[in-house]
Design a protein around this motif. Structure first.
Motif, PDB file in Angstrom:
ATOM      1  N   LEU A  51       0.104   2.024  -3.506  1.00 52.48           N
ATOM      2  CA  LEU A  51       1.184   2.388  -2.580  1.00 52.48           C
ATOM      3  C   LEU A  51       2.194   3.325  -3.248  1.00 52.48           C
ATOM      4  O   LEU A  51       2.628   4.314  -2.651  1.00 52.48           O
ATOM      5  CB  LEU A  51       1.896   1.134  -2.064  1.00 52.48           C
ATOM      6  N   LEU A  52       2.555   3.019  -4.486  1.00 51.87           N
ATOM      7  CA  LEU A  52       3.497   3.855  -5.219  1.00 51.87           C
ATOM      8  C   LEU A  52       2.919   5.248  -5.422  1.00 51.87           C
ATOM      9  O   LEU A  52       3.603   6.255  -5.221  1.00 51.87           O
ATOM     10  CB  LEU A  52       3.843   3.203  -6.561  1.00 51.87           C
ATOM     11  N   ALA A  53       1.654   5.333  -5.806  1.00 56.50           N
ATOM     12  CA  ALA A  53       1.002   6.628  -6.021  1.00 56.50           C
ATOM     13  C   ALA A  53       0.986   7.458  -4.741  1.00 56.50           C
ATOM     14  O   ALA A  53       1.221   8.674  -4.786  1.00 56.50           O
ATOM     15  CB  ALA A  53      -0.414   6.419  -6.549  1.00 56.50           C
ATOM     16  N   GLN A  54       0.729   6.815  -3.612  1.00 55.52           N
ATOM     17  CA  GLN A  54       0.715   7.535  -2.335  1.00 55.52           C
ATOM     18  C   GLN A  54       2.077   8.152  -2.034  1.00 55.52           C
ATOM     19  O   GLN A  54       2.166   9.276  -1.549  1.00 55.52           O
ATOM     20  CB  GLN A  54       0.302   6.609  -1.192  1.00 55.52           C
ATOM     21  N   ILE A  55       3.121   7.414  -2.330  1.00 53.09           N
ATOM     22  CA  ILE A  55       4.471   7.906  -2.036  1.00 53.09           C
ATOM     23  C   ILE A  55       4.847   9.059  -2.959  1.00 53.09           C
ATOM     24  O   ILE A  55       5.330  10.095  -2.505  1.00 53.09           O
ATOM     25  CB  ILE A  55       5.515   6.770  -2.122  1.00 53.09           C
ATOM     26  N   LYS A  58       3.611  12.753  -2.415  1.00 55.67           N
ATOM     27  CA  LYS A  58       4.128  13.551  -1.305  1.00 55.67           C
ATOM     28  C   LYS A  58       4.962  14.712  -1.839  1.00 55.67           C
ATOM     29  O   LYS A  58       5.616  14.591  -2.878  1.00 55.67           O
ATOM     30  CB  LYS A  58       5.007  12.687  -0.381  1.00 55.67           C
ATOM     31  N   ASP A  59       4.946  15.824  -1.107  1.00 54.54           N
ATOM     32  CA  ASP A  59       5.784  16.959  -1.490  1.00 54.54           C
ATOM     33  C   ASP A  59       7.259  16.626  -1.349  1.00 54.54           C
ATOM     34  O   ASP A  59       8.076  17.037  -2.164  1.00 54.54           O
ATOM     35  CB  ASP A  59       5.442  18.190  -0.637  1.00 54.54           C
ATOM     36  N   ASP A  65      10.909   6.464   2.223  1.00 55.46           N
ATOM     37  CA  ASP A  65       9.983   6.341   1.092  1.00 55.46           C
ATOM     38  C   ASP A  65      10.683   5.729  -0.115  1.00 55.46           C
ATOM     39  O   ASP A  65      10.130   4.879  -0.805  1.00 55.46           O
ATOM     40  CB  ASP A  65       9.417   7.708   0.700  1.00 55.46           C
ATOM     41  N   MET A  66      11.909   6.180  -0.367  1.00 59.26           N
ATOM     42  CA  MET A  66      12.686   5.641  -1.493  1.00 59.26           C
ATOM     43  C   MET A  66      12.928   4.148  -1.307  1.00 59.26           C
ATOM     44  O   MET A  66      12.835   3.380  -2.266  1.00 59.26           O
ATOM     45  CB  MET A  66      14.038   6.353  -1.615  1.00 59.26           C
ATOM     46  N   THR A  67      13.214   3.755  -0.085  1.00 59.08           N
ATOM     47  CA  THR A  67      13.415   2.339   0.211  1.00 59.08           C
ATOM     48  C   THR A  67      12.129   1.571  -0.044  1.00 59.08           C
ATOM     49  O   THR A  67      12.153   0.478  -0.614  1.00 59.08           O
ATOM     50  CB  THR A  67      13.878   2.158   1.669  1.00 59.08           C
ATOM     51  N   LEU A  72       8.791  -2.134  -3.284  1.00 59.14           N
ATOM     52  CA  LEU A  72       7.549  -2.503  -3.962  1.00 59.14           C
ATOM     53  C   LEU A  72       7.722  -2.713  -5.456  1.00 59.14           C
ATOM     54  O   LEU A  72       6.931  -3.408  -6.094  1.00 59.14           O
ATOM     55  CB  LEU A  72       6.431  -1.518  -3.646  1.00 59.14           C
ATOM     56  N   THR A  73       8.805  -2.179  -6.033  1.00 58.52           N
ATOM     57  CA  THR A  73       9.021  -2.419  -7.462  1.00 58.52           C
ATOM     58  C   THR A  73       9.288  -3.889  -7.769  1.00 58.52           C
ATOM     59  O   THR A  73       8.984  -4.346  -8.870  1.00 58.52           O
ATOM     60  CB  THR A  73      10.176  -1.559  -8.031  1.00 58.52           C
TER      61      THR A  73
END
Length: 135
Positions: A51-55, A58-59, A65-67, A72-73
């Motif tokens: 999930l982190l890698a997908q976010i 992104k360009d 996304d930051m939220t 997820l951290t």
């Protein structure tokens, strides 16, 4: 009138600077998934790293996304914490196996090797995510 505007502007700037200088904002915290076992910790790392890698690929990363990254951290931190604890125990047990092997102490080798293997078994369990999912 111009003096009042200048005083008001100076007052606003002072308040703004003070708020930036003492930015003690309290952020909302999310309930990360627990990692009661190493297998679940590894599963959570696998899933949440994806999930982190997908976010981050992104360009543009949005506020939403930051939220999501922030959320997820918590799960990742719990998983890393569990791995750290268990690997420290595994290290101690493996060292006991190592030392006992130098002095041919079979009972110590068996006892500590069993403990070591119980901890590290999750690394070789390919079905850990399927069996131990806690979502």
């Amino acid at each position: 009138m111009k003096t009042i505007v200048n005083i008001f502007a100076a007052f606003c700037l002072t308040l703004s600077a003070a708020s930036f200088a003492s930015d003690d904002r309290q952020y909302d915290h999310f309930p990360g998934l627990k990692a009661p076992t190493m297998a679940i910790a590894l599963c959570n790392i696998s899933r949440y790293n994806e999930l982190l890698a997908q976010i981050i690929q992104k360009d543009e990363i949005s506020v939403a996304d930051m939220t999501k990254v922030h959320e997820l951290t918590y799960t990742l931190e719990n998983a890393i914490g569990k791995l750290s604890e268990d690997l420290l125990e595994a290290k101690v047990d493996l060292e006991q196996v190592h030392l006992a092997s130098e002095t041919l102490q079979v009972a110590i080798i068996k006892r500590h090797a069993d403990l070591y293997l119980a901890i590290t078994d999750a690394f070789s369990d390919n079905d850990a995510c399927k069996v131990n999912s806690n979502e």
